[in-house]
Design an enzyme around this catalytic site. Structure first.
Site, PDB file in Angstrom:
ATOM      1  CG  ASP A 170       4.404   2.579  -5.215  1.00 31.84           C
ATOM      2  OD1 ASP A 170       5.457   2.030  -5.591  1.00 31.84           O
ATOM      3  OD2 ASP A 170       3.565   2.011  -4.513  1.00 31.84           O
ATOM      4  CB  THR A 219       4.260  -1.708   2.410  1.00 26.88           C
ATOM      5  OG1 THR A 219       3.385  -1.250   1.378  1.00 26.88           O
ATOM      6  CG2 THR A 219       4.737  -3.112   2.069  1.00 26.88           C
ATOM      7  CB  ALA A 253      -0.891   0.008   1.232  1.00 27.00           C
ATOM      8  CE  LYS A 254       6.527   0.943  -2.241  1.00 24.90           C
ATOM      9  NZ  LYS A 254       5.813   0.041  -3.170  1.00 24.90           N
ATOM     10  NE  ARG A 255      -3.789   4.177   0.423  1.00 25.03           N
ATOM     11  CZ  ARG A 255      -3.694   3.528  -0.720  1.00 25.03           C
ATOM     12  NH1 ARG A 255      -2.532   3.193  -1.205  1.00 25.03           N
ATOM     13  NH2 ARG A 255      -4.795   3.211  -1.400  1.00 25.03           N
TER      14      ARG A 255
END
Lengths: 296, 296
Positions: B106, A133, A102-104
Site C-alpha cells: 500500500d 479491493t 484491503a489490497k490483500r
C-alpha cells in the site's frame, strides 16, 4: 427484503443505487490521529482513547456526508480500530455501500479466511463489507474465494490495476512483448474473471481500481473493460480533479465510483468552522461536480 | 547487547544465526481451527476459546521445533489472534527470528503505518517482527517505509516475487518486451532497492519470496540477485522437496531460508502420537535434509 438484496449482483446494486441517489461519490476514510479536530484530539489519549476518537471521527464523517455519497471506503486497518461490526451497521443505517480497502493478495486458506472475514455473511446474516479491493499479483487463485462470494452472496471485488501513486509505474507500466503493459493485462484478467458475474444492468461484480491521477489510462481501461465498475481514488490530496475522471463513465452513470478521502475528511482544515459541516459541504460540491462531468 | 543487535543489518543477523545454529529452516505457522489436535480442539469454543487454543498450538509448535529452526513465519492474521507482543516475546525467548507474512502493499500513510506496526521498535524497544513480506505491485513508494526500517532498525524485507501457487503465473510470468518476465523485473527492483543495504557478510536486508515449487526459477533468481536472501515456501503440502531448493544456496549457507508450514504444523496427523513430538521430529528431519542439499 434483506434476502433479496443479498442475491442481487453487486453490479446491479451499484447501478440501482447510483441512479436512485444520483451520486458516484465514495467517502474514503483515512483517519490520522494527528489530524483529528481539536474537540476529538483532546480525548485521543492512550490506545483506547485514540480508537474511540477515530471511531467518533469516522461516524461523524459518515453521518455528515451520507446524503452526498453512495458508499464508504475505509482502509482495512481502521475497520479493526472501529470494530468491524459497528462500522458496517453504522454505514448500513446511513444507506451506504461499504468497500473494504484491503489490497490483500494471498493464496489458499489465507485468501479464503479474508473472504470469509469481509465479504461473506456473518452470524447476523450480513457481511462486514459489500466489496473489497484485492491485489492480483498472485493470480486468479488468490482472487477465487472473492469471486465465489460475488456469485453466492452478491459481493463485489475491485482488482488493484493502475494505482494513483507515481511509483506504481515500477511494475504496472512494464512493457509486455505483445505491446501492452502489465496493468492492461491485469485489467483483461479482471474482465475475464468477471465475465460470468455481469448483472442485468450490464455491470460486472468484478471492478478495477485505477488512479484518477491517470486520465489517459482511465480511457484505455474503459475501452478494454466496458463492463467493469472503475473505482477511482486520487482526487484532492493526490492532485486529480473531477474533470480527470470524465472518460470513466461511458459505460453508464454507475460504471465508475470516485473515492475521495483526505479532501473530505480534513476539509475543515482548509475551510475552517465545524469539521462535520466542512466535510458535508466538500462532499456535496464534489458529488455535483462529478455527476456533471459524468454526463448523465 | 540489545542495542548492538538492533543496529546490525538483517543480512548479517541471518548470516550469523545460520552459521551458529546450522539451520536454514523457518517454522511457518498456519493454524486452522478444524485441524487442531484433539486436546486443543475441545477448548476451541467461541471466539476467545478459539484464539486461546490457536495460541497454545503455536506456542507448542515454537517450543517443540525451536532447536531445529532459525525463525518463525506467522501469517499476519494470526499475530492479531495471538496478541502480537506475546508472540514476539515468545519467539525471542526461543531464540528465533520472526518474519511477519503480511504480503502487504500500500502507499503513503498506510505503508508507513504497517512499517511502524510491524518492523519499527515499539514501546519496549523491540519491533513485533524482525522482517516482513511485502507485495511490490505498487512500486518502490510502497516499499520505502520498510527500507527505512531496514536502514534505521536492522529490519528485513522480503519482496513477494515468484509465488509457490500455480496461478501465480497469470501476472508473474507475463513476458516483457526485453525478453524477461514480470517476476524477473520485480527481482531486479528488489536488488536495486537493497543495493545500499548489504551487510558485511554480503547479504542484503532486502530478500525475495520464491516458491520452492519452481526449482528452475530459483536458479534464475539466484543468478539475477546474488546478494538477496531467498525465502522459499512450498516444501511439503505444496509438493516441493528439499532437493528442489538446492540451487538457492550458492551465495552462502544463509543465502536462502526454507519455510515449511503444514508439513510441520500437522505432522501428527500423518505420524500419529503427540503433536509436539511429531512436529519436532519432522522439523529435525527437514533441517538436516535442507542443510545437506545446501552443500555447506
Amino acid at each position: 427484503m434483506e434476502a433479496a438484496v443479498a442475491t442481487t449482483t453487486f453490479g446491479d446494486r451499484v447501478a440501482e443505487a447510483v441512479e436512485r441517489k444520483r451520486t458516484q461519490l465514495v467517502l474514503g476514510l483515512d483517519p490520522v490521529v494527528d489530524l483529528l479536530p481539536v474537540e476529538l484530539a483532546g480525548e485521543a489519549v492512550g490506545a483506547e482513547g485514540r480508537a474511540n476518537a477515530v471511531a467518533r471521527f469516522c461516524r461523524g464523517l459518515i453521518d455528515a456526508t451520507a446524503p452526498a455519497c453512495l458508499g464508504v471506503k475505509p482502509q482495512l486497518a481502521f475497520f479493526e480500530a472501529l470494530g468491524s461490526h459497528g462500522m458496517r451497521a453504522f454505514a448500513r443505517d446511513a444507506g451506504l455501500l461499504v468497500i473494504a480497502d484491503a489490497k490483500r493478495g494471498d493464496i489458499g486458506s489465507t485468501a479464503r479466511a479474508y473472504a470469509a472475514a469481509y465479504v461473506e455473511p456473518r452470524a447476523d446474516g450480513q457481511p462486514v463489507a459489500d466489496a473489497i479491493t484485492v491485489n492480483a499479483y498472485l493470480g486468479r487463485e488468490s482472487v477465487e474465494p472473492f469471486l465465489a462470494a460475488c456469485k453466492r452472496h452478491g459481493a463485489g471485488v475491485f482488482i488493484v490495476t493502475k494505482t494513483s501513486n507515481t511509483g506504481g509505474a515500477d511494475v504496472q507500466d512494464l512493457k509486455l512483448s505483445d505491446g501492452h503493459v502489465v496493468w492492461h493485462q491485469v485489467a483483461l484478467l479482471a474482465r475475464e474473471w468477471g465475465s460470468e458475474l455481469t448483472g442485468e444492468r450490464g455491470l460486472s461484480s468484478v471492478g478495477l481500481v485505477l488512479g484518477a491521477t491517470y486520465p489517459r489510462e482511465i480511457g484505455e481501461a474503459r475501452r478494454l473493460c466496458p463492463e467493469q465498475v472503475l473505482l477511482l481514488p486520487g482526487i484532492g490530496a493526490q492532485g486529480a480533479s473531477p474533470a480527470d475522471v470524465a472518460r470513466a463513465f461511458t459505460s453508464g452513470p454507475a460504471s465508475a465510483l470516485v473515492s475521495v478521502s483526505r479532501a473530505i475528511d480534513y476539509a475543515y482544515r482548509a475551510a475552517g468552522g465545524d469539521w462535520r459541516a466542512a466535510a458535508s459541504a466538500e462532499a456535496t460540491r464534489l458529488r455535483e461536480e462529478i455527476w456533471s462531468v459524468s454526463g448523465w
